[in-house]
Design an enzyme around this catalytic site. Structure first.
Site, PDB file in Angstrom:
ATOM      1  N   SER A 197       0.834  -1.184   0.000  1.00 33.22           N
ATOM      2  CA  SER A 197       0.000   0.000   0.000  1.00 33.22           C
ATOM      3  C   SER A 197       0.880   1.250   0.000  1.00 33.22           C
ATOM      4  CB  SER A 197      -0.952  -0.064   1.198  1.00 33.22           C
ATOM      5  OG  SER A 197      -1.958   0.897   1.115  1.00 33.22           O
ATOM      6  N   HIS A 201      -2.208  -1.545  -4.423  1.00 37.75           N
ATOM      7  CA  HIS A 201      -3.666  -1.654  -4.578  1.00 37.75           C
ATOM      8  C   HIS A 201      -4.270  -0.257  -4.588  1.00 37.75           C
ATOM      9  CE1 HIS A 201      -4.392  -1.969   0.099  1.00 37.75           C
ATOM     10  NE2 HIS A 201      -3.755  -0.880  -0.236  1.00 37.75           N
TER      11      HIS A 201
END
Length: 193
Positions: A98, A123
């Site tokens: 992330s 993501h």
């Protein structure tokens, strides 16, 4: 138990005891070893600014083992990395997911590294909303803009087409260190200093 190790160093004036993080800071090493939140961001930003003030010509080494966290806290670190004069070398040790992965790929070009058994994950941003329909719509627009901005940044830093990045970030997209190198997130997989 969350004990921080100490090291003892001999100096001209005698022995000096440091917590390990302060000792590493002397070597221009900053570690992110947890979720990225406001407290972590404040500490990392302070260390980056301190190291720039100490020597604006020497590289700073940012070691990352983080599942990600708050985007606002992450952007505080990322913007400071871009603001300061020294190059920031990044190294994934363990896991960079992330916003941890965004910090990893935002290191100075040619100076982004991963250890061989590292794992990297990108993501789309996570978020939630509650309240009246108008408030939910405002939050949704903000998250969609953030998603676009992050995808654009990943594409620019990796050289991947934005369409591929948008597709890959629809879900959690995990990569080995070698796969992250092929993707353009890191420049090399290192086994020795």
């Amino acid at each position: 138990m969350n004990a921080i190790p100490y090291v003892v160093e001999q100096t001209k004036l005698g022995e000096r005891s440091y917590d390990i993080y302060s000792r590493l800071l002397k070597d221009r090493i900053v570690i992110i070893g947890s979720e990225i939140n406001d407290q972590v961001a404040s500490s990392v930003v302070a260390q980056l600014l301190f190291l720039e003030a100490e020597d604006a010509e020497k590289d700073i080494f940012l070691y990352i083992n983080s599942p990600g966290g708050s985007t606002t806290a992450g952007f505080a670190i990322l913007d400071t990395m871009n603001l300061i004069k020294p190059d920031v070398q990044t190294l994934c040790m363990g896991f960079a997911a992330s916003f941890g992965a965004l910090l990893l790929l935002s290191g100075a070009k040619g100076k982004r590294f991963a250890l061989p058994n590292s794992e990297i994950m990108i993501h789309q941003p996570l978020g939630g909303a509650q309240g009246q329909a108008t408030e939910i719509e405002i939050t949704a627009k903000r998250i969609l803009k953030l998603k676009h901005d992050i995808n654009k940044m990943i594409a620019e830093k990796t050289g991947q087409p934005i369409e591929r990045v948008a597709h890959d970030t629809e879900r959690d997209y995990f990569m080995t260190a070698e796969e992250a190198k092929a993707y353009g997130i890191v420049d090399d997989v290192v086994t020795k200093k």
